[in-house]
Design a protein around this motif. Structure first.
Motif, PDB file in Angstrom:
ATOM      1  N   ARG A  37       1.129  -2.046   4.332  1.00 30.89           N
ATOM      2  CA  ARG A  37       2.202  -2.888   4.694  1.00 30.89           C
ATOM      3  C   ARG A  37       3.214  -1.997   5.320  1.00 30.89           C
ATOM      4  O   ARG A  37       3.831  -1.003   4.547  1.00 30.89           O
ATOM      5  CB  ARG A  37       2.885  -3.791   3.438  1.00 30.89           C
ATOM      6  CG  ARG A  37       3.944  -4.607   3.693  1.00 30.89           C
ATOM      7  CD  ARG A  37       4.358  -5.549   2.513  1.00 30.89           C
ATOM      8  NE  ARG A  37       5.264  -4.813   1.688  1.00 30.89           N
ATOM      9  CZ  ARG A  37       6.179  -4.810   1.407  1.00 30.89           C
ATOM     10  NH1 ARG A  37       7.133  -5.376   2.234  1.00 30.89           N
ATOM     11  NH2 ARG A  37       6.831  -4.323   0.377  1.00 30.89           N
ATOM     12  N   LYS A  80      -5.781  -3.523   7.395  1.00 25.23           N
ATOM     13  CA  LYS A  80      -5.365  -4.963   7.303  1.00 25.23           C
ATOM     14  C   LYS A  80      -5.575  -5.352   5.947  1.00 25.23           C
ATOM     15  O   LYS A  80      -6.681  -5.331   5.552  1.00 25.23           O
ATOM     16  CB  LYS A  80      -5.833  -5.791   8.393  1.00 25.23           C
ATOM     17  CG  LYS A  80      -5.100  -7.174   8.703  1.00 25.23           C
ATOM     18  CD  LYS A  80      -5.669  -7.780   9.710  1.00 25.23           C
ATOM     19  CE  LYS A  80      -5.652  -7.205  11.240  1.00 25.23           C
ATOM     20  NZ  LYS A  80      -5.957  -7.832  12.317  1.00 25.23           N
ATOM     21  N   GLY A  81      -4.406  -5.901   5.097  1.00 26.85           N
ATOM     22  CA  GLY A  81      -4.831  -6.493   4.059  1.00 26.85           C
ATOM     23  C   GLY A  81      -4.525  -5.463   2.880  1.00 26.85           C
ATOM     24  O   GLY A  81      -4.413  -5.582   1.559  1.00 26.85           O
ATOM     25  N   ARG A  82      -4.535  -4.089   3.157  1.00 31.58           N
ATOM     26  CA  ARG A  82      -4.161  -3.061   2.137  1.00 31.58           C
ATOM     27  C   ARG A  82      -3.022  -2.373   2.434  1.00 31.58           C
ATOM     28  O   ARG A  82      -2.405  -1.846   1.669  1.00 31.58           O
ATOM     29  CB  ARG A  82      -5.421  -2.042   2.217  1.00 31.58           C
ATOM     30  CG  ARG A  82      -6.846  -2.435   2.039  1.00 31.58           C
ATOM     31  CD  ARG A  82      -7.778  -1.238   2.101  1.00 31.58           C
ATOM     32  NE  ARG A  82      -7.959  -0.726   3.160  1.00 31.58           N
ATOM     33  CZ  ARG A  82      -7.608   0.625   3.339  1.00 31.58           C
ATOM     34  NH1 ARG A  82      -7.457   1.407   2.415  1.00 31.58           N
ATOM     35  NH2 ARG A  82      -7.828   0.993   4.660  1.00 31.58           N
ATOM     36  N   ASP A 109      -7.484  -3.005  11.997  1.00 30.66           N
ATOM     37  CA  ASP A 109      -8.170  -3.816  11.390  1.00 30.66           C
ATOM     38  C   ASP A 109      -8.709  -3.050  10.323  1.00 30.66           C
ATOM     39  O   ASP A 109      -8.862  -3.734   9.071  1.00 30.66           O
ATOM     40  CB  ASP A 109      -9.402  -4.346  12.314  1.00 30.66           C
ATOM     41  CG  ASP A 109      -9.141  -5.195  13.251  1.00 30.66           C
ATOM     42  OD1 ASP A 109     -10.112  -5.545  13.995  1.00 30.66           O
ATOM     43  OD2 ASP A 109      -8.433  -5.931  13.020  1.00 30.66           O
TER      44      ASP A 109
END
Length: 115
Positions: A69, A65-67, A62
């Protein structure tokens, strides 16, 4: 079994980006889930992200996540971690390994996020 070889770490300011690479032997990499972990002094290793053998499925902590890859190049037995919008709390030594972890850990690569 040859250890994974992580690279690409360094010192970046908050908000910056880095791309980590991990070269692994075929016995570690081929047909295996792969993962990135990170560790700071005095703490347990933390699972950051995992990726399926064909790269089609990924999972993230978490906190990243979103930052971040995770992706892989199976032809080169190489795993990557693209890290964007880095924060001070991302400072750690980053390791790659198959998942669940088997065999020897590599030396890791140090990521330091600081102004």
């Amino acid at each position: 079994q040859v250890q994974p070889l992580e690279s690409g770490g360094g010192l970046v300011p908050p908000g910056g980006s880095l791309r980590l690479s991990c070269a692994a032997s075929g016995s570690i990499f081929t047909s295996n889930l792969m993962a990135w972990y990170r560790q700071t002094p005095g703490k347990e290793r933390e699972l950051v992200a995992t990726i399926s053998p064909n790269g089609g499925s990924t999972n993230y902590a978490d906190s990243v996540k979103g930052r971040f890859r995770i992706f892989r190049d199976n032809a080169k037995n190489t795993l990557y971690l693209q890290m964007n919008s880095l924060k001070a709390e991302d400072t750690a030594v980053y390791y790659c390994i198959n998942f669940p972890p088997r065999g020897s850990w590599g030396q890791g690569t140090q990521v330091t996020v600081s102004s």
